[in-house]
Design an enzyme around this catalytic site. Sequence first.
Site, mmCIF file in Angstrom:
data_model
loop_
_atom_site.group_PDB
_atom_site.id
_atom_site.type_symbol
_atom_site.label_atom_id
_atom_site.label_comp_id
_atom_site.label_asym_id
_atom_site.label_seq_id
_atom_site.Cartn_x
_atom_site.Cartn_y
_atom_site.Cartn_z
ATOM 1 N N ASP A 154 0.796 -1.268 0.004
ATOM 2 C CA ASP A 154 -0.079 0.153 0.113
ATOM 3 C C ASP A 154 0.820 1.223 0.144
ATOM 4 O OD1 ASP A 154 -1.529 -2.131 0.763
ATOM 5 O OD2 ASP A 154 -3.046 -0.883 1.678
ATOM 6 N N LYS A 217 -6.956 2.914 -3.564
ATOM 7 C CA LYS A 217 -7.448 2.998 -2.017
ATOM 8 C C LYS A 217 -7.796 4.442 -1.834
ATOM 9 C CE LYS A 217 -5.232 2.061 2.452
ATOM 10 N NZ LYS A 217 -4.110 1.611 3.126
ATOM 11 N N LYS A 253 -10.214 -0.279 -2.654
ATOM 12 C CA LYS A 253 -10.028 -0.436 -1.122
ATOM 13 C C LYS A 253 -10.600 0.920 -0.490
ATOM 14 C CE LYS A 253 -6.734 -1.362 2.690
ATOM 15 N NZ LYS A 253 -5.272 -1.777 3.111
#
Length: 301
Positions: A154, A217, A253
Amino acid sequence: MENYEDEAGSPYAEINRYQETFNRFSPLPPDTAISSTVESVLEAHFRENFTAETLKTIHGCIDLTSLTSLDTKESIWAMVDKMINDYEGTHPGVPNVAAVCVYPLFVETVKQALNVQDVKIASVAGGFPSSQTFTEIKVAETAMSVMTGADEIDVVMNLGYFMEEEYEMLTDELSEIKDSCRNAKLKIILETGALAVAENIRKATILSAYSGADFVKTSTGKGYPGATPEAVYIICKVVKEYATICGRKVGIKVSGGVRTAEDAARYYTIVKEVLGKEWLNKDLFRIGASSLAGDIEKRLV
């Protein structure tokens, strides 16, 4: 950006290939109209989706997260034992979480502690949470995280580059990070609370997808507002168009402030209504949270 010359021979940038890419996607309505649309979607479909079956699906899409300055090997090991190892097999029909997300220093600890095969190891990297460091360090940190056992990475998009419209520097950096992931999945964090307006979120999602993101995300949960239904709706709209244009599905996400089963079901509803049921699995839908799993487990009991 492509440079062109006028009749006098001086260079100018009349045509921007990034702008051309943005123009391939549908323009957004005003922010207020997006809010109204999202509100209508939730009013029409939230109740039908707030069910035990939905919560079971969501539980299997959680990235169980611990990203604090007080994390230790002992605390991370205890979290993995209690929330993942001890949970396995205790609730028939309810899948374990999708992944556990930690700082790079604790990837090896998770790898040693984890006794469950289907749960992935995710690591933040790339100068998380600000992304304000050298590209070489971002690439090295990503590679080291993967080397020590991370299945997923991430990273935060460099918002400085984005705000200055240095799109080539931005996408080159993200592409380098993607290459250093090797076989690990890459989740690119937009920090939607900092981007603030819908058009910024739209452009950032497009750039992320074209830079090789496996997931887009919403947020870090550090310093800026977290996920919002409006931001998730915008990302979903772009991801849907990208799949049509490029033939590749990018996951989404949701992260930052998702604490209750109701919160999660709202985001599930938006993803379902915009992207369809085919996105409602851990390969394409995640929710990053620290306390959500416990709340869902209590509701199901």
